[in-house]
Design a protein around this motif. Structure first.
Motif, PDB file in Angstrom:
ATOM      1  N   PHE A   1      -2.254   6.574   2.431  1.00  0.00           N
ATOM      2  CA  PHE A   1      -2.080   5.240   3.014  1.00  0.00           C
ATOM      3  C   PHE A   1      -3.342   4.810   3.757  1.00  0.00           C
ATOM      4  CE2 PHE A   1      -0.373   2.477   6.522  1.00  0.00           C
ATOM      5  CZ  PHE A   1      -0.111   1.389   5.723  1.00  0.00           C
TER       6      PHE A   1
ATOM      7  N   PRO B   1      10.563   3.289   7.395  1.00  0.00           N
ATOM      8  CA  PRO B   1      10.788   1.878   7.074  1.00  0.00           C
ATOM      9  C   PRO B   1      11.586   1.731   5.788  1.00  0.00           C
ATOM     10  CG  PRO B   1       8.523   2.490   6.555  1.00  0.00           C
ATOM     11  CD  PRO B   1       9.154   3.680   7.214  1.00  0.00           C
TER      12      PRO B   1
ATOM     13  N   THR C   1       2.176   3.878  -0.539  1.00  0.00           N
ATOM     14  CA  THR C   1       2.049   5.309  -0.803  1.00  0.00           C
ATOM     15  C   THR C   1       2.791   5.693  -2.087  1.00  0.00           C
ATOM     16  OG1 THR C   1       3.815   5.655   0.798  1.00  0.00           O
ATOM     17  CG2 THR C   1       1.579   6.119   1.528  1.00  0.00           C
TER      18      THR C   1
ATOM     19  N   GLU D   1       3.912   0.557   4.155  1.00  0.00           N
ATOM     20  CA  GLU D   1       3.464   1.944   4.090  1.00  0.00           C
ATOM     21  C   GLU D   1       4.129   2.700   2.941  1.00  0.00           C
ATOM     22  OE1 GLU D   1       3.590   3.850   7.861  1.00  0.00           O
ATOM     23  OE2 GLU D   1       2.815   5.753   7.091  1.00  0.00           O
ATOM     24  N   THR D   2       5.438   2.531   2.796  1.00  0.00           N
ATOM     25  CA  THR D   2       6.103   3.221   1.679  1.00  0.00           C
ATOM     26  C   THR D   2       5.686   2.595   0.349  1.00  0.00           C
ATOM     27  OG1 THR D   2       8.020   1.850   2.189  1.00  0.00           O
ATOM     28  CG2 THR D   2       8.146   4.145   2.818  1.00  0.00           C
ATOM     29  N   LEU D   3       5.473   1.278   0.370  1.00  0.00           N
ATOM     30  CA  LEU D   3       5.078   0.594  -0.861  1.00  0.00           C
ATOM     31  C   LEU D   3       3.710   1.091  -1.334  1.00  0.00           C
ATOM     32  CD1 LEU D   3       6.018  -1.583  -2.801  1.00  0.00           C
ATOM     33  CD2 LEU D   3       4.875  -3.282  -1.396  1.00  0.00           C
TER      34      LEU D   3
ATOM     35  N   ARG E   1      12.752   2.644  -5.776  1.00  0.00           N
ATOM     36  CA  ARG E   1      11.714   3.630  -5.486  1.00  0.00           C
ATOM     37  C   ARG E   1      11.455   4.522  -6.699  1.00  0.00           C
ATOM     38  NH1 ARG E   1       8.234   2.758  -1.887  1.00  0.00           N
ATOM     39  NH2 ARG E   1       7.950   4.974  -1.503  1.00  0.00           N
TER      40      ARG E   1
ATOM     41  N   THR F   1       7.475  -1.459   5.736  1.00  0.00           N
ATOM     42  CA  THR F   1       7.687  -0.980   4.372  1.00  0.00           C
ATOM     43  C   THR F   1       6.410  -1.045   3.529  1.00  0.00           C
ATOM     44  OG1 THR F   1       8.632  -3.162   4.008  1.00  0.00           O
ATOM     45  CG2 THR F   1      10.158  -1.330   4.113  1.00  0.00           C
TER      46      THR F   1
END
Lengths: 328, 250
Positions: A50, A84, B97, B93-95, A98, B91
């Motif tokens: 990230f 999140p 990664t 961050e999750t997107l 996901r 979100t």
């Protein structure tokens, strides 16, 4: 499986992570331990791809995360600290999204969702709307997300933060069950947390690696009993009084005279006795020798690092709470 | 492109699960219905003819400011959440990664925004049907109008997406988008001022007024399509850059 080489991260002028260097073998469960603000999350965010590092390299399964980000990220399941999630989606919908995003083949998506829900203990909330879930349940959904694409590497940032003791035990059980199957890095600021589930502990403080080793070694270092003693007696008097105590005590005079009193530091080698028992023994020996004793309290040797770590969190599963004995 | 579509699908689902979508669509449809009704009354009272002043659809699609002004409000509302909401709730961050690139994320969001834009215009098919039922429908003019709307939408959505990337909360994204669109709209006013011919040429080119006036009267001017496309690409490129920078300074 994970290679971190001379990793550094600046936020503007501030150095958040400084020259971190470590490797994780396949199947290991690494506990990343440090007080809040030590640079744990920053490091994990860099490993997860990230944040770009200011210097250094990260390789996942031999693949450089900066050169081939998509390939490297395909091997990682990452759960950020705040977990999140999209509040308007249902749990199963979210995991489907996901799984698709992570490139799980269409034919396997349904079975992967069920398996990850089961592993993370979130099966009973599969049809609930995420926005209505409790903190602990959201945490489990985050874990299911990390697991959904069946990646070889899991990066879990504070996986048990904000959970109640039962949920903590449940998450630890899940993490332990991954031993040998996945390579896991999990971060926490609680020592018993990593002791319970890790095969190796890395301690990070102010962005630097302070020490590393298997949990029992870290524990013995952290909890190697040491005491601070305030007495009117002289150094030699104290020494002879403590003779015969188990674990060969070493006595240092700190040389701080406080009026008539002198401050001593008593360190033990490995000892079978608990700190509480040793404290009582010291008290008895000093009393038997007829010396004065104004104060006696426990000090842990990595105190500076651990004062932030070992306080006020639920300790369980054999964890010992180093409460100072209240003798004087 | 597959990842972009997956992201778009989720965005569309989230949008249509939110009360915001229905508030926006209802208000918009009411507004459109009211203006269409006004134009029909106006045309009914005018001498018979076949010009744009006798075509309520042409009037609806850009002959008057009643076309542009509500868009200044409604466009920010449909684009504000695109990326700013991801930033706000973390979100992003999750997107990022997941094994996707910033380009894929931006393209996915853009695709979703275009769907929102089209959803604004689907109800106008009702008026097309009404017009064909009770009056004369100029098919060429109508197609040109929809093409123009697609062109304007392409860059409105792109600019909205850029502002949503810049802002950390949807509300600030909405305000930024409003300012950007209002500035472009205000440029159109310059053509009524005593300015040089060269300036006039430029202003007409970047003005959404002139753009939609041409298209809704059936004039397909390819210069405007080039303009739409360039501004769209600019917005998307900007959004990708902002997203990349956001990772360096979270």
């Amino acid at each position: 499986m994970i290679e971190v080489e001379h990793l550094s991260k600046y936020y503007g002028e501030r150095l958040a992570v400084s020259d971190l260097h470590f490797q994780v073998q396949a199947g290991e469960i690494i506990g990343f331990l440090g007080p809040n603000g030590a640079g744990k999350s920053t490091t994990l965010r860099m490993i997860a791809g990230f944040l770009p590092p200011s210097a250094g390299r990260i390789r996942i399964d031999g693949i450089d995360i900066l050169e081939h980000p998509a390939e490297a990220k395909r091997r990682i399941g990452y759960m950020p600290e705040a977990v999140p999630l999209y509040p308007e989606m249902r749990v199963r919908e979210y995991l489907r999204f996901r799984a698709e995003l992570k490139g799980v083949p269409r034919s396997k998506i349904a079975s992967r969702i069920e398996e990850s829900l089961h592993m993370a203990g979130a099966a009973e909330v599969a049809n609930r709307i995420i926005g209505q879930l409790s903190k602990g349940t959201r945490q489990r959904v985050g874990l299911a997300d990390a697991l959904v694409a069946d990646p070889p590497v899991l990066i879990l940032d504070e996986p048990t933060a904000g959970l109640d003791p039962n949920q903590i035990r449940e998450v630890r059980r899940v993490i332990r069950s991954l031993y040998g199957k996945k390579t896991v890095i999990l971060s926490t600021h609680i020592l018993p947390e990593v002791e319970a589930s890790s095969t190796r502990i890395l301690i990070i403080h102010r962005g630097r690696l302070v020490c590393e080793g298997p949990p029992d070694r870290i524990r013995s270092m952290a909890l190697r009993p040491a005491f601070l003693l305030l007495s009117r007696a002289s150094h030699s008097q104290i020494l002879s009084a403590l003779e015969g105590l188990p674990g060969l005590p070493k006595v240092h005079a700190r040389g701080e005279r406080e009026g008539e009193l002198c401050r001593y530091e008593i360190e033990f080698e490995e000892s079978k006795h608990s700190p509480e028992e040793l404290g009582e023994l010291i008290f008895k020996h000093i009393a038997k020798a007829g010396l004065s004793l104004s104060e006696l309290r426990i000090r842990t040797s990595l105190e500076d690092v651990f004062s932030a770590l070992t306080t006020s969190e639920p300790v369980e599963e054999g964890g010992k709470s180093p409460l100072p004995p209240s003798q004087a | 492109m597959k990842a972009a579509w997956i992201i778009a699908k989720r965005e569309i689902l989230s949008f249509f699960l939110s009360p915001l979508a229905y508030v926006v669509l209802t208000a918009w449809t009411l507004w459109q219905g009211a203006t269409y009704a006004i134009f029909c009354y106006y045309v009914a009272g005018s001498p018979v003819g076949s010009g744009v002043e006798n075509d309520p659809l042409a009037m609806l699609f850009g002959q008057t400011t009643l076309f542009y002004i509500p868009l200044l409000v409604f466009v920010p509302l449909i684009t504000m959440r695109l990326l700013a909401e991801e930033t706000r709730q973390g979100t992003l961050e999750t997107l990022l990664t997941a094994p996707v690139t910033s380009v894929q994320v931006v393209m996915g969001k853009y695709l979703a925004a275009l769907v929102f834009w089209l959803s604004l215009w689907v109800p106008t098919l009702m008026y097309v049907w009404l017009t064909s039922r009770f009056g004369d429908l100029d098919a060429g003019r109508l197609l040109a109008s929809y093409l123009g709307i697609l062109g304007v939408g392409a860059y409105y959505m792109s600019l909205g997406l850029l502002m949503s990337a810049l802002a950390r909360a949807p509300m600030s994204a909405a305000i930024l988008t409003f300012l950007a669109l209002a500035s472009l709209f205000a440029l159109g006013i310059v053509q009524f001022l005593p300015v040089s011919e060269a300036a006039l040429e430029v202003v007409r080119y970047v003005s959404v007024w002139q753009h939609m006036q041409n298209f809704s009267s059936g004039v397909v001017d390819s210069r405007y399509l080039v303009y739409d496309l360039s501004l769209s690409v600019f917005g998307l490129f900007g959004a990708v850059q902002v997203l990349e920078a956001r990772r360096t300074h979270p």
